[in-house]
Design an enzyme around this catalytic site. Structure first.
Site, PDB file in Angstrom:
ATOM      1  N   LYS A  39      64.958  47.608-138.139  1.00 32.72           N
ATOM      2  CA  LYS A  39      65.719  46.449-138.629  1.00 32.72           C
ATOM      3  C   LYS A  39      65.108  45.182-138.046  1.00 32.72           C
ATOM      4  O   LYS A  39      64.369  45.208-137.050  1.00 32.72           O
ATOM      5  CB  LYS A  39      67.199  46.549-138.232  1.00 32.72           C
ATOM      6  N   PRO A  60      57.353  50.264-133.589  1.00 31.09           N
ATOM      7  CA  PRO A  60      56.930  49.761-132.272  1.00 31.09           C
ATOM      8  C   PRO A  60      58.090  49.691-131.287  1.00 31.09           C
ATOM      9  O   PRO A  60      59.227  49.380-131.645  1.00 31.09           O
ATOM     10  CB  PRO A  60      56.390  48.364-132.597  1.00 31.09           C
ATOM     11  N   ALA A  98      60.112  45.916-129.252  1.00 30.11           N
ATOM     12  CA  ALA A  98      59.743  44.957-130.297  1.00 30.11           C
ATOM     13  C   ALA A  98      60.944  44.275-130.937  1.00 30.11           C
ATOM     14  O   ALA A  98      60.782  43.470-131.844  1.00 30.11           O
ATOM     15  CB  ALA A  98      58.918  45.667-131.371  1.00 30.11           C
ATOM     16  N   GLY A  99      62.159  44.622-130.512  1.00 35.27           N
ATOM     17  CA  GLY A  99      63.351  44.039-131.126  1.00 35.27           C
ATOM     18  C   GLY A  99      63.650  44.588-132.501  1.00 35.27           C
ATOM     19  O   GLY A  99      64.304  43.935-133.317  1.00 35.27           O
ATOM     20  N   GLY A 105      65.002  47.854-133.019  1.00 38.34           N
ATOM     21  CA  GLY A 105      66.072  48.850-133.013  1.00 38.34           C
ATOM     22  C   GLY A 105      65.621  50.268-133.269  1.00 38.34           C
ATOM     23  O   GLY A 105      66.418  51.097-133.731  1.00 38.34           O
ATOM     24  N   GLY A 106      64.381  50.592-132.942  1.00 36.91           N
ATOM     25  CA  GLY A 106      63.870  51.915-133.265  1.00 36.91           C
ATOM     26  C   GLY A 106      64.641  53.053-132.619  1.00 36.91           C
ATOM     27  O   GLY A 106      64.967  54.048-133.276  1.00 36.91           O
ATOM     28  N   GLY A 107      64.946  52.932-131.330  1.00 39.81           N
ATOM     29  CA  GLY A 107      65.697  53.989-130.664  1.00 39.81           C
ATOM     30  C   GLY A 107      67.092  54.153-131.240  1.00 39.81           C
ATOM     31  O   GLY A 107      67.567  55.279-131.445  1.00 39.81           O
ATOM     32  N   SER A 108      67.749  53.050-131.516  1.00 37.55           N
ATOM     33  CA  SER A 108      69.085  53.103-132.106  1.00 37.55           C
ATOM     34  C   SER A 108      69.043  53.728-133.491  1.00 37.55           C
ATOM     35  O   SER A 108      69.924  54.521-133.858  1.00 37.55           O
ATOM     36  CB  SER A 108      69.671  51.690-132.193  1.00 37.55           C
ATOM     37  N   ALA A 109      68.017  53.387-134.259  1.00 36.41           N
ATOM     38  CA  ALA A 109      67.867  53.978-135.584  1.00 36.41           C
ATOM     39  C   ALA A 109      67.675  55.485-135.484  1.00 36.41           C
ATOM     40  O   ALA A 109      68.288  56.258-136.238  1.00 36.41           O
ATOM     41  CB  ALA A 109      66.684  53.348-136.309  1.00 36.41           C
ATOM     42  N   ASP A 147      73.703  48.300-131.182  1.00 32.90           N
ATOM     43  CA  ASP A 147      73.319  48.125-132.584  1.00 32.90           C
ATOM     44  C   ASP A 147      73.194  49.447-133.331  1.00 32.90           C
ATOM     45  O   ASP A 147      72.825  49.466-134.512  1.00 32.90           O
ATOM     46  CB  ASP A 147      72.011  47.340-132.694  1.00 32.90           C
TER      47      ASP A 147
END
Length: 267
Positions: free
Chosen positions: A8, A90, A93-94, A96-100, A132
């Site tokens: 995101k 990445p 990077a801001g 939200g990859g882990g949250s996704a 998030d």
């Protein structure tokens, strides 16, 4: 079974208040983009998480996906599974990859084991894992407030534009970004501001992390300036950094930025 967890961006980010629980109240608009991690669940003799692709700080045993699985396993007596995570989004990077990853794993578990968990219930599980994280359950553009886990519908649609994201070779930790940020109540809500024409966004839609992050990492601010020089209608750092996205009216190529950064086109 496998799923594709997308990143995101934040269309603006106002930090409005420091909370007693250590979080911050904020206003932002979460907007899904087309950069994906891949997650697969495989029947196994013991539960584990294997991470491939981009390096993720910390041990796989501490990965948020494993936390998400064990949380649902405790409530639904799930059989042991191996979680395979291919990281393409990445890190630091801001985006939200882990949250996704955690949210999409919750949905994958729900589907694989026919648990019948409602959207609202899945969002509540996700909220336990990150501020998030719940956004990715429905994965639609939303105006987010509170600590970033309360949502209102927004009609923002950027599909007619060309979105580019630039990720420099620096990692901005969330803790580092919050350490030097200024908190203030905005004069107007971000929900109202993002409802204005795109041509008006440049000077009124801000990311409150930018001043302190740009001071620590000047190259991030330089990327934003170069995106405007290339003709962007709007550019902003996403989340707590370090990536910067830009909205263009048409397709572009940015070879100068590609020399030292990861550049993602048509996201």
């Amino acid at each position: 079974m496998l799923t594709f967890a997308n990143a995101k961006i934040n269309l603006g980010l106002f930090l409005t208040e420091k909370r007693a629980d250590g979080y911050h109240n904020l206003q932002t608009v979460f907007y899904p983009i087309k950069i994906y991690d891949v997650i697969e669940l495989i029947d196994a003799d013991e539960t584990s998480c294997i991470v491939k692709g981009i390096d993720v700080p910390g041990a796989a045993t501490d990965n948020i996906c494993l936390s998400a699985f064990k949380m649902l396993q405790a409530d639904f007596n799930l059989p042991q599974q191996q979680i395979l995570l291919l990281k393409n989004i990445p890190v630091g990077a801001g985006l939200g990859g882990g949250s996704a990853d955690a949210a999409f794993l919750i949905k994958l578990i729900n589907d694989k084991f026919n648990l019948g968990i409602s959207i609202a219930e899945m969002e509540n599980y996700a909220r336990k894992l990150g501020a998030d994280c719940a956004f990715f359950i429905q994965n639609k553009p939303v105006y987010a407030f509170g600590k970033g886990d309360e949502f209102e519908k927004t009609e923002i649609d950027l599909s007619s534009h060309f979105l580019v994201l630039v990720k420099p070779p620096v990692h901005v930790s969330t803790a580092q970004a919050y350490a030097n940020v200024s908190v203030k109540e905005p004069l107007q809500s971000l929900k109202k501001l993002t409802g204005l024409p795109l041509s008006e966004w440049k000077d009124i839609i801000l990311n409150d992390f930018e001043p302190s992050v740009f001071a620590a990492f000047p190259q991030i601010g330089e990327i934003k300036a170069k995106l405007y020089e290339a003709g962007a209608r709007f550019a902003l750092m996403s989340g707590s950094g370090s990536s910067v996205f830009a909205i263009f009216d048409q397709s572009v190529q940015l070879p100068e930025l590609e020399k030292e950064n990861l550049v993602f086109y048509n996201i």
